[in-house]
Design a protein around this motif. Structure first.
Motif, PDB file in Angstrom:
ATOM      1  N   GLN A  29      42.981  38.875  38.177  1.00  0.00           N
ATOM      2  CA  GLN A  29      42.460  40.039  37.461  1.00  0.00           C
ATOM      3  C   GLN A  29      42.444  39.792  35.957  1.00  0.00           C
ATOM      4  N   LYS A  30      43.522  39.206  35.455  1.00  0.00           N
ATOM      5  CA  LYS A  30      43.593  38.915  34.026  1.00  0.00           C
ATOM      6  C   LYS A  30      42.562  37.862  33.635  1.00  0.00           C
ATOM      7  N   LEU A  31      42.362  36.870  34.503  1.00  0.00           N
ATOM      8  CA  LEU A  31      41.371  35.831  34.231  1.00  0.00           C
ATOM      9  C   LEU A  31      39.962  36.416  34.200  1.00  0.00           C
ATOM     10  N   LYS A  32      39.702  37.372  35.083  1.00  0.00           N
ATOM     11  CA  LYS A  32      38.388  38.019  35.131  1.00  0.00           C
ATOM     12  C   LYS A  32      38.160  38.898  33.900  1.00  0.00           C
ATOM     13  N   LEU A  38      45.730  34.510  26.897  1.00  0.00           N
ATOM     14  CA  LEU A  38      46.333  33.295  27.437  1.00  0.00           C
ATOM     15  C   LEU A  38      47.851  33.415  27.516  1.00  0.00           C
ATOM     16  N   ASP A  39      48.452  34.135  26.567  1.00  0.00           N
ATOM     17  CA  ASP A  39      49.901  34.371  26.635  1.00  0.00           C
ATOM     18  C   ASP A  39      50.256  35.125  27.911  1.00  0.00           C
ATOM     19  N   GLU A  40      49.470  36.147  28.224  1.00  0.00           N
ATOM     20  CA  GLU A  40      49.717  36.931  29.437  1.00  0.00           C
ATOM     21  C   GLU A  40      49.471  36.092  30.690  1.00  0.00           C
ATOM     22  N   LEU A  41      48.396  35.297  30.645  1.00  0.00           N
ATOM     23  CA  LEU A  41      48.110  34.431  31.798  1.00  0.00           C
ATOM     24  C   LEU A  41      49.252  33.454  32.049  1.00  0.00           C
ATOM     25  N   GLU A  42      49.796  32.882  30.984  1.00  0.00           N
ATOM     26  CA  GLU A  42      50.890  31.927  31.133  1.00  0.00           C
ATOM     27  C   GLU A  42      52.123  32.599  31.737  1.00  0.00           C
ATOM     28  N   LYS A  43      52.424  33.816  31.274  1.00  0.00           N
ATOM     29  CA  LYS A  43      53.571  34.542  31.835  1.00  0.00           C
ATOM     30  C   LYS A  43      53.360  34.824  33.312  1.00  0.00           C
ATOM     31  N   LEU A  44      52.136  35.258  33.660  1.00  0.00           N
ATOM     32  CA  LEU A  44      51.844  35.555  35.062  1.00  0.00           C
ATOM     33  C   LEU A  44      51.888  34.290  35.919  1.00  0.00           C
ATOM     34  N   ALA A  45      51.392  33.197  35.373  1.00  0.00           N
ATOM     35  CA  ALA A  45      51.390  31.940  36.131  1.00  0.00           C
ATOM     36  C   ALA A  45      52.804  31.446  36.380  1.00  0.00           C
ATOM     37  N   ASN A  46      53.718  31.753  35.473  1.00  0.00           N
ATOM     38  CA  ASN A  46      55.102  31.309  35.625  1.00  0.00           C
ATOM     39  C   ASN A  46      55.976  32.328  36.339  1.00  0.00           C
ATOM     40  N   SER A  47      55.390  33.474  36.709  1.00  0.00           N
ATOM     41  CA  SER A  47      56.156  34.519  37.393  1.00  0.00           C
ATOM     42  C   SER A  47      56.022  34.363  38.899  1.00  0.00           C
ATOM     43  N   ILE A  48      56.689  35.244  39.633  1.00  0.00           N
ATOM     44  CA  ILE A  48      56.621  35.199  41.101  1.00  0.00           C
ATOM     45  C   ILE A  48      55.762  36.344  41.634  1.00  0.00           C
ATOM     46  N   LYS A  56      52.143  38.542  42.475  1.00  0.00           N
ATOM     47  CA  LYS A  56      51.021  38.241  43.350  1.00  0.00           C
ATOM     48  C   LYS A  56      49.895  37.531  42.586  1.00  0.00           C
ATOM     49  N   LYS A  57      49.181  36.723  43.326  1.00  0.00           N
ATOM     50  CA  LYS A  57      48.108  35.940  42.713  1.00  0.00           C
ATOM     51  C   LYS A  57      46.997  36.827  42.162  1.00  0.00           C
ATOM     52  N   PRO A  64      38.476  24.349  46.423  1.00  0.00           N
ATOM     53  CA  PRO A  64      39.254  25.088  47.438  1.00  0.00           C
ATOM     54  C   PRO A  64      40.758  25.014  47.193  1.00  0.00           C
ATOM     55  N   MET A  65      41.240  23.878  46.710  1.00  0.00           N
ATOM     56  CA  MET A  65      42.674  23.723  46.471  1.00  0.00           C
ATOM     57  C   MET A  65      43.149  24.657  45.358  1.00  0.00           C
ATOM     58  N   ILE A  66      42.413  24.721  44.260  1.00  0.00           N
ATOM     59  CA  ILE A  66      42.804  25.593  43.149  1.00  0.00           C
ATOM     60  C   ILE A  66      42.588  27.055  43.514  1.00  0.00           C
ATOM     61  N   GLU A  67      41.648  27.317  44.402  1.00  0.00           N
ATOM     62  CA  GLU A  67      41.439  28.700  44.856  1.00  0.00           C
ATOM     63  C   GLU A  67      42.681  29.200  45.597  1.00  0.00           C
ATOM     64  N   ARG A  68      43.344  28.287  46.307  1.00  0.00           N
ATOM     65  CA  ARG A  68      44.561  28.673  47.043  1.00  0.00           C
ATOM     66  C   ARG A  68      45.803  28.592  46.168  1.00  0.00           C
ATOM     67  N   HIS A  69      45.724  27.810  45.067  1.00  0.00           N
ATOM     68  CA  HIS A  69      46.881  27.644  44.173  1.00  0.00           C
ATOM     69  C   HIS A  69      46.451  27.895  42.731  1.00  0.00           C
ATOM     70  N   PRO A  70      46.090  29.131  42.408  1.00  0.00           N
ATOM     71  CA  PRO A  70      45.548  29.405  41.072  1.00  0.00           C
ATOM     72  C   PRO A  70      46.548  29.175  39.949  1.00  0.00           C
ATOM     73  N   ARG A  71      47.837  29.372  40.210  1.00  0.00           N
ATOM     74  CA  ARG A  71      48.835  29.160  39.155  1.00  0.00           C
ATOM     75  C   ARG A  71      48.770  27.730  38.611  1.00  0.00           C
ATOM     76  N   GLU A  72      48.677  26.765  39.538  1.00  0.00           N
ATOM     77  CA  GLU A  72      48.654  25.365  39.098  1.00  0.00           C
ATOM     78  C   GLU A  72      47.381  25.049  38.322  1.00  0.00           C
ATOM     79  N   GLY A  73      46.264  25.625  38.752  1.00  0.00           N
ATOM     80  CA  GLY A  73      45.016  25.410  38.029  1.00  0.00           C
ATOM     81  C   GLY A  73      45.072  25.979  36.626  1.00  0.00           C
ATOM     82  N   ILE A  74      45.657  27.150  36.481  1.00  0.00           N
ATOM     83  CA  ILE A  74      45.759  27.780  35.160  1.00  0.00           C
ATOM     84  C   ILE A  74      46.708  26.993  34.270  1.00  0.00           C
ATOM     85  N   ARG A  75      47.828  26.541  34.822  1.00  0.00           N
ATOM     86  CA  ARG A  75      48.780  25.760  34.019  1.00  0.00           C
ATOM     87  C   ARG A  75      48.131  24.475  33.506  1.00  0.00           C
TER      88      ARG A  75
END
Length: 654
Positions: free
Chosen positions: A631-634, A613-623, A625-626, A401-412
């Motif tokens: 979508q990229k992970l899917k 993964l490059d795109e995911l990292e950029k999205l995770a470090n951006s501001i 929307k989650k 549940p925690m990573i579901e609410r904070h996906p950026r941190e889980g991906i990082r």
């Protein structure tokens, strides 16, 4: 009347002090035992002379009484030394001690007779009459044995009265076997033990008045519940003690149900020979735990093979302060690595594992690092300094549940952190990189599982690259009992508060194994891998969480739904009813270890995964929307279908 009770209390108190004084004494030195034996010999000769006085069988007056006593006792002393009759512990005397006394006495009698005859051949008289020597030999042997018997029985009596202390738990020991009898003997022989065995409980013996070590053997094979109720009342029993692995899990559950229904507690223990020291008794005998009631078999690994593989190596454990990582650290520390580096970003737990290693392995060459695996420069500096040969990557965010609410941190943490470490492992020539994954990576229904699946895919693709010598090995298993955030400590806390115990769904099931077993299998799989495999652990049967909640309440001595309510609260974000260990299209092959299978997995293109993964990292470090991140992970993981999550709408529109 009151005066009589006061006097009784006075003597009871003095008797208690005397009893504790005797039981607390150390063993007598051998010279003291020998001195006591010689005193008994003097007394025995005095008695024999007294009995033969004024008869025709008495000794001649060639020597005085004192001289004859010195001669005879001196000969006996030599025989005591020859046969070491004084070397035993009086209060623990055995047949061997009696045999030594007998041999010493017979030898004394023969030497005295020979010496007596030799003296007579040179003189006109004997020193001793033959009856004097025979009577002395008999009396001295009887008195020496009587001393040992009286001391042993007195000590046993004092221990028995000490064992009847009201502060001791009165238990019946389940089963009549060498193992259960050995345990009872250990408990009885220790007056400080907090438990008192009062009987054996048999499911098959039907003999009447049958006793072992003066403890009755009680039959309980017809109506178990009624029999246990009668036993509890008649013998004032508080609990049942289960010994070792004598019972199956199903049988343990049956005993538990019947015992709890009549108000008895259930305890379990390992066998006494497995205790490191006798004082472990209080810790090894403990109330039955939920782990004892799960239908799973103990997992054994080849410790020798693992030890040979890890000895003398530079080893890194990431997430080394977490549940899995800290147990890996504890087990690796026993195997004599050249250097062990423990890395984690949680300060307090890392301090705890630092203290553990300092106290328990003072000779170990180790270092702890407070660092984050997503910090590339920091990781590069650590790899450059130590040039690791083996990496165990246990660092991850795992709470669904925690990573579901904070996906950026889980991906990082779970994806980018794994990628960083894996790339450094290749750059610095690591022999092996063992990644800890999860069954939630299989057909993931949440961000946490999907992030772990992406990490699996990356290290597998990395293995296929040319000139990659590092072996990338992935281990996949389910929940570990008692780990941080797992359901068992969560339920324990709810029961402690008086409930309610909350279960997300009445049909939800999970796989479980102990932390120790999981880490043993990780180490074993690490020695087996050739690179690119996903090792899947046999987790046994899945456990119904509702059943687990009910059992845990019963183990606490309470009644589910009566004393402690159970509430069904609905599935959490990203949670699914059943976990899987294989993705559709994957199969497994057996290995030499019966609990470890190797998954035959699909290949993935390295360049495509790197691009994603490059795109995911950029999205995770951006501001942004989650949902764009998800979508990229899917897209990267087509089998990722969200459940009970705000991201479920993305599947509907795909």
């Amino acid at each position: 009347m009151r005066r009589g009770k006061t006097i009784q209390r006075f003597f009871n108190k003095r008797y208690g002090l005397f009893r504790r004084f005797v039981l607390d004494q150390r063993f007598l030195p051998r010279w003291v035992v020998l001195s006591i034996d010689l005193a008994i010999c003097v007394f025995s000769y005095t008695v024999s002379v007294f009995l033969l006085a004024d008869t025709s069988l008495q000794s001649n007056d060639v020597f005085s009484f004192f001289q004859r006593a010195v001669i005879l006792v001196s000969i006996h002393l030599i025989c005591f030394v020859l046969f070491r009759s004084y070397s035993g512990i009086i209060r623990h005397s055995t047949f061997t001690d009696v045999y030594r006394l007998a041999m010493a006495t017979v030898a004394m009698f023969l030497i005295s007779m020979i010496g007596n005859s030799a003296y007579k051949s040179f003189g006109s008289h004997e020193i001793f009459s033959w009856m004097d020597l025979l009577l002395y030999a008999i009396l001295s042997f009887i008195f020496l044995v009587a001393l040992r018997v009286s001391v042993k029985e007195s000590y046993r009596f004092l221990k028995a009265t000490a064992a009847q202390s009201s502060s001791k738990k009165r238990l019946i020991i389940f089963g009549v076997s060498d193992k259960s009898i050995g345990l009872a003997q250990s408990l009885i022989s220790d007056p400080t033990a907090p438990y008192q065995p009062v009987a054996f409980l048999s499911m098959s013996e039907k003999r009447n008045n049958f006793k072992i070590m003066n403890l009755p053997v009680l039959n309980c094979c017809d109506d178990i519940e009624d029999d246990l109720r009668d036993i509890r009342v008649n013998f004032n029993v508080e609990g049942v003690l289960l010994v070792g692995d004598m019972l199956s899990v199903v049988e343990k559950n049956q005993i538990m149900e019947h015992a709890f229904s009549v108000g008895m507690e259930v305890y379990s223990t390992s066998l006494p020979e497995r205790w490191e020291k006798h004082s472990d008794m209080e810790f090894k005998i403990a109330p039955l735990q939920i782990e004892d009631l799960l239908e799973r078999h103990v997992i054994e690994t080849d410790i020798k093979l693992i030890s040979e593989d890890l000895r003398g190596k530079n080893i890194l454990v990431t997430g080394g302060a977490g549940s899995i990582g800290s147990e890996l650290v504890r087990q690796i520390a026993e195997l004599e690595p050249k250097r062990l580096i423990v890395l984690d970003n949680a300060e307090s737990p890392l301090h705890g594992i630092d203290l553990y290693l300092k106290n328990n392995h003072p000779q170990l060459n180790y270092q702890v690092y407070l660092a984050d695996v997503t910090n590339k420069d920091r990781m590069k500096g650590i790899f450059d300094k130590y040039r690791f040969e083996i990496v165990y990557h246990a660092a991850a965010y795992k709470h669904v549940p925690m990573i579901e609410r904070h996906p950026r941190e889980g991906i990082r943490a779970n994806i980018i952190g794994t990628r960083t470490l894996a790339d450094l492992a290749i750059k610095y020539g690591c022999e092996r990189f063992v990644m800890i994954s999860t069954d939630k990576a299989v057909n993931p229904s949440n961000v946490m599982g999907a992030s772990k699946r992406a990490a699996e895919m990356y290290v597998q693709a990395l293995q296929k690259r040319p000139n990659v010598k590092t072996k990338f090995i992935t281990t996949r298993f389910g929940n570990v009992l008692g780990s941080n955030g797992s359901v068992i400590p969560f339920f324990k806390e709810q029961i402690k508060r008086g409930g309610p115990v909350t279960v997300t769904h009445k049909d939800i099931t999970r796989y479980f194994m102990t932390i120790k077993e999981a880490c043993q299998l990780v180490l074993q799989a690490g020695t087996m891998g050739h690179g690119g495999e996903i090792f899947v652990f046999d987790m046994g049967k899945p456990v119904k969480i509702l059943d687990m909640a009910e059992r845990m309440i019963k183990l606490s001595g309470l009644r589910p739904y009566v004393d402690i309510p159970i509430e069904i609260v609905g599935l959490r974000e990203g949670e699914k009813l059943y976990e899987e260990l294989l993705i559709d299209g994957e199969t497994t092959l057996p290995t030499f270890h019966p609990k470890i299978m190797v998954g035959r997995v699909m290949d993935h293109d390295y360049d495509e995964i790197c691009s994603s993964l490059d795109e995911l990292e950029k999205l995770a470090n951006s501001i942004g929307k989650k949902k764009f991140i998800i979508q990229k992970l899917k897209c990267l993981i087509p089998e990722y279908v969200s459940q009970n999550s705000e991201f479920s709408q993305l599947d509907e529109h795909s």
